[in-house]
Write a protein that holds these residues in place. Structure first.
Motif, PDB file in Angstrom:
ATOM      1  N   HIS A  56       0.978  -1.065  -0.067  1.00  0.00           N
ATOM      2  CA  HIS A  56      -0.021  -0.057  -0.021  1.00  0.00           C
ATOM      3  C   HIS A  56       0.929   1.228  -0.139  1.00  0.00           C
ATOM      4  O   HIS A  56       0.480   2.369  -0.627  1.00  0.00           O
ATOM      5  N   GLY A  57       2.065   1.015   0.825  1.00  0.00           N
ATOM      6  CA  GLY A  57       3.025   2.198   0.618  1.00  0.00           C
ATOM      7  C   GLY A  57       2.945   3.303   1.258  1.00  0.00           C
ATOM      8  O   GLY A  57       3.876   4.231   1.227  1.00  0.00           O
ATOM      9  N   ILE A  58       1.975   3.444   2.216  1.00  0.00           N
ATOM     10  CA  ILE A  58       1.897   4.585   3.269  1.00  0.00           C
ATOM     11  C   ILE A  58       1.749   4.059   4.556  1.00  0.00           C
ATOM     12  O   ILE A  58       1.163   3.094   4.759  1.00  0.00           O
ATOM     13  N   PHE A  59       2.818   4.627   5.464  1.00  0.00           N
ATOM     14  CA  PHE A  59       2.940   4.162   6.709  1.00  0.00           C
ATOM     15  C   PHE A  59       2.613   5.308   7.738  1.00  0.00           C
ATOM     16  O   PHE A  59       3.554   5.734   8.474  1.00  0.00           O
ATOM     17  N   GLY A  60       1.378   5.919   7.769  1.00  0.00           N
ATOM     18  CA  GLY A  60       1.192   7.229   8.604  1.00  0.00           C
ATOM     19  C   GLY A  60       0.575   6.593   9.937  1.00  0.00           C
ATOM     20  O   GLY A  60       0.611   5.358  10.339  1.00  0.00           O
ATOM     21  N   THR A  62      -1.815   5.359  13.254  1.00  0.00           N
ATOM     22  CA  THR A  62      -2.878   4.585  13.222  1.00  0.00           C
ATOM     23  C   THR A  62      -3.108   4.431  14.759  1.00  0.00           C
ATOM     24  O   THR A  62      -2.748   5.146  15.551  1.00  0.00           O
TER      25      THR A  62
END
Length: 391
Positions: A56-60, A62
């Motif tokens: 998914h490439g997004i590690f914001g 959580t």
């Protein structure tokens, strides 16, 4: 077997178990059986969930959603018969972090914190680093059956005389491998209730129970005991996920939970690890078959190791299958030299890296902790080198 439990080469992966040997005073090619993680890849179902998340490439930032809690709760109910509520859950990056947080939140500097040595050494480190007093109720080693027992009279006397405010319980016990019985847990918990001592129960090894033994969740004993207990759980041992920094702490008592969360927040910890939550949820919803096979592999390793020791240990090195964990506790007290010489031989002559028993407390002198969660051939190589050096 549906899954591959061949030993993985972990060198040059920044692996604590292998790649920090030189920094710890060992040769870089030391045979390593010390820290409690496994040499097996985790379940492919977990790897698939992590791969999807990575792609998914997004590690914001959580946080926990209901489906995560439901996965954890379902595992605890199915495996241990313990029903938990969503408001009890407090996430932390690890059980040791949670233990240190509980010490600071629920005691004052100078207060006594009780342990049962020899025990997992971060217990003592966390107490000492928080400016609290380490109070020990030493476990009693029964040489005739290679088993630890609790001195309950000393347990209660130490609580009264040393002004103990918190008890760090290792359930199952590491390094001794005891799965404490319901009766033992009930007796300790009732003593703590009488003297207003809060219990922090580290249950991280609870998914590795052997034979006829049974894991009893301390908080499941009664509502009154639950209200006096913090239960520390994690998928890290069960599914070899320690590096993903996720643990699930359950605190039924509202006031204790508020104090714990307040102290946790003071550390600067905020949102949990995205990949840790992903792995944990996948483990508890899709990892059961992998875990069942993993236990079969480890159980066979125990059988092999104990047979090897019984045949070659000359009754000078002794061990028995633990009630729980994937760790052997080797009794070397019959050897004709002291603890320093024992560990010199292991380090310099065997070139084997073990957890020396003395790090778990002085009661652990002349014992060694040996991790069997590896391949059969590597296990045999380590046992052979160890026994050749110490005998």
């Amino acid at each position: 077997m549906l899954y591959d439990f061949s030993r993985q080469d972990r060198h040059k992966t920044d692996c604590l178990k292998f790649d920090f040997a030189v920094e710890r005073g060992y040769k870089k090619d030391a045979l390593s059986f010390w820290v409690a993680d496994m040499d097996f890849k985790t379940a492919p179902e977990i790897l698939s969930a992590l791969t999807d998340r990575v792609n998914h490439g997004i590690f914001g930032y959580t946080n926990i959603k209901p489906h995560y809690f439901e996965a954890v709760a379902s595992w605890l109910k199915a495996q241990h018969g313990w029903k938990v509520r969503p408001d009890w859950l407090v996430e932390t990056p690890g059980v040791v972090f949670a233990i240190a947080t509980a010490i600071r939140a629920l005691t004052k500097e100078g207060d006594g914190v009780l342990i049962q040595s020899p025990v997992y050494y971060p217990f003592s480190n966390s107490i000492r680093n928080s400016g609290r007093k380490i109070v020990s109720n030493p476990l009693v080693w029964k040489k005739e059956n290679l088993r630890y027992e609790i001195d309950f009279a000393d347990f209660e006397e130490k609580i009264k005389s040393e002004k103990v405010r918190l008890f760090l319980l290792c359930n199952p016990h590491n390094p001794g491998g005891r799965s404490w019985s319901r009766e033992e847990l009930l007796k300790m918990s009732q003593i703590c209730l009488r003297h207003k001592v809060i219990v922090v129960s580290d249950e991280i090894h609870s998914d590795f129970i052997w034979g006829e033994n049974h894991h009893t969740v301390t908080s499941s004993l009664s509502e009154e005991i639950a209200q006096n207990t913090i239960t520390c759980t994690s998928p890290s041992k069960t599914f070899n996920l320690a590096g993903l920094q996720v643990s699930n702490i359950f605190i039924p008592n509202r006031e204790i939970r508020a104090a714990f969360k307040s102290e946790r927040d003071r550390t600067g910890y905020d949102e949990p690890s995205l990949l840790g939550l992903t792995a944990c949820e996948a483990a508890y919803t899709k990892g059961l078959k992998w875990h069942e096979e993993c236990k079969k592999v480890i159980e066979k390793n125990f059988d092999f190791a104990l047979d090897f020791i019984n045949k070659n240990g000359r009754n000078l090195v002794r061990a028995k299958k633990p009630d729980a964990t994937y760790l052997l506790w080797l009794d070397c007290t019959a050897l004709p030299y002291d603890d320093r010489e024992l560990n010199r031989r292991i380090r310099e002559e065997a070139n084997v890296w073990l957890d020396s028993g003395n790090v778990f407390g002085k009661e652990g002198e002349m014992f060694e902790r040996f991790n069997v969660a590896t391949s059969r051939d590597y296990l045999e190589k380590g046992l052979e080198a160890f026994l050749s050096a110490v005998l």
